[in-house]
Design a protein around this motif. Sequence first.
Motif, PDB file in Angstrom:
ATOM      1  N   THR A 117     161.615 -10.264  57.824  1.00 42.64           N
ATOM      2  CA  THR A 117     161.678 -11.532  57.086  1.00 42.64           C
ATOM      3  C   THR A 117     160.486 -12.443  57.369  1.00 42.64           C
ATOM      4  OG1 THR A 117     162.996 -12.721  58.759  1.00 42.64           O
ATOM      5  CG2 THR A 117     164.203 -11.513  57.038  1.00 42.64           C
ATOM      6  N   HIS A 118     159.804 -12.248  58.495  1.00 37.09           N
ATOM      7  CA  HIS A 118     158.665 -13.137  58.765  1.00 37.09           C
ATOM      8  C   HIS A 118     157.507 -12.870  57.802  1.00 37.09           C
ATOM      9  CE1 HIS A 118     156.095 -10.256  60.978  1.00 37.09           C
ATOM     10  NE2 HIS A 118     155.169 -11.197  60.938  1.00 37.09           N
ATOM     11  N   GLN A 146     169.580 -18.488  60.631  1.00 39.82           N
ATOM     12  CA  GLN A 146     168.775 -19.551  61.260  1.00 39.82           C
ATOM     13  C   GLN A 146     167.628 -18.945  62.057  1.00 39.82           C
ATOM     14  OE1 GLN A 146     169.429 -22.538  60.332  1.00 39.82           O
ATOM     15  NE2 GLN A 146     168.332 -23.857  61.742  1.00 39.82           N
ATOM     16  N   MET A 147     167.895 -17.844  62.741  1.00 41.62           N
ATOM     17  CA  MET A 147     166.859 -17.167  63.528  1.00 41.62           C
ATOM     18  C   MET A 147     165.724 -16.672  62.623  1.00 41.62           C
ATOM     19  SD  MET A 147     167.236 -13.922  66.118  1.00 41.62           S
ATOM     20  CE  MET A 147     167.778 -12.747  64.870  1.00 41.62           C
ATOM     21  N   GLU A 148     166.072 -16.062  61.508  1.00 38.60           N
ATOM     22  CA  GLU A 148     165.060 -15.538  60.580  1.00 38.60           C
ATOM     23  C   GLU A 148     164.234 -16.668  59.968  1.00 38.60           C
ATOM     24  OE1 GLU A 148     167.712 -11.628  59.307  1.00 38.60           O
ATOM     25  OE2 GLU A 148     167.559 -13.305  57.918  1.00 38.60           O
ATOM     26  N   PHE A 159     160.158 -17.224  60.476  1.00 38.56           N
ATOM     27  CA  PHE A 159     159.321 -17.362  59.283  1.00 38.56           C
ATOM     28  C   PHE A 159     158.474 -18.633  59.362  1.00 38.56           C
ATOM     29  CE2 PHE A 159     158.780 -18.995  54.917  1.00 38.56           C
ATOM     30  CZ  PHE A 159     158.129 -17.922  54.320  1.00 38.56           C
ATOM     31  N   THR A 160     159.071 -19.715  59.822  1.00 43.56           N
ATOM     32  CA  THR A 160     158.425 -21.028  59.846  1.00 43.56           C
ATOM     33  C   THR A 160     157.405 -21.173  60.964  1.00 43.56           C
ATOM     34  OG1 THR A 160     160.484 -21.950  58.994  1.00 43.56           O
ATOM     35  CG2 THR A 160     158.887 -23.512  59.876  1.00 43.56           C
TER      36      THR A 160
END
Length: 190
Positions: free
Chosen positions: A88-89, A102-104, A108-109
């Motif tokens: 997902t990153h 939330q972890m993904e 990513f952010t």
Amino acid sequence: MEKLSREDAWELLCEYTKTPALRKHALAVEAAMAHFARLNGEDEEVWGVVGLLHDLDYEKYPEEHCHKAEEIMSEREVDEIYIRAMKTHGYGICTEVKPESQMEKTLFTIDELTGLINALCLMRPSKSVLDLEVKSVKKKFKDKSFAAGVNREVIIKGCEMLGMDLDEVMRETIEGMKERAGEIGLKGAL
């Protein structure tokens, strides 16, 4: 879920990543992820390992980024939670796997943001994250020619996904990096 130990994750990272700068980036993302896990009442080791392994394949297989890491991690029977987060990153860049947890969303952010913060710290007189303030990061964030490889749109999109404002994400990312300043090479002269 089968947890991957931090030690095993570090061994795996070092097998595929030899460049000190890329290892330090992985450590910076790990530090920030562990900090965000704590803020969210989540497992710091799980989130940290996700941060540590997110660029597992980048040095050896840049053209197959995320895809080769998925293959490597699957062969070693790494739990799907780590594999999915890693994929997902790269959402919208090299994968179409959208961050959902939330972890993904956090990974990513902050991946790109840690790169910007690192570059900024290295050009400062102190060479340190320990005395870094959000206003300095915001100023360089607006300067598109500074750390031009940092995808600012990803950071903004990630903040929206997290429901957090940019200042808050910057502040907490800095705090996470401060916790491991020596390990990530950003203690500087302080």
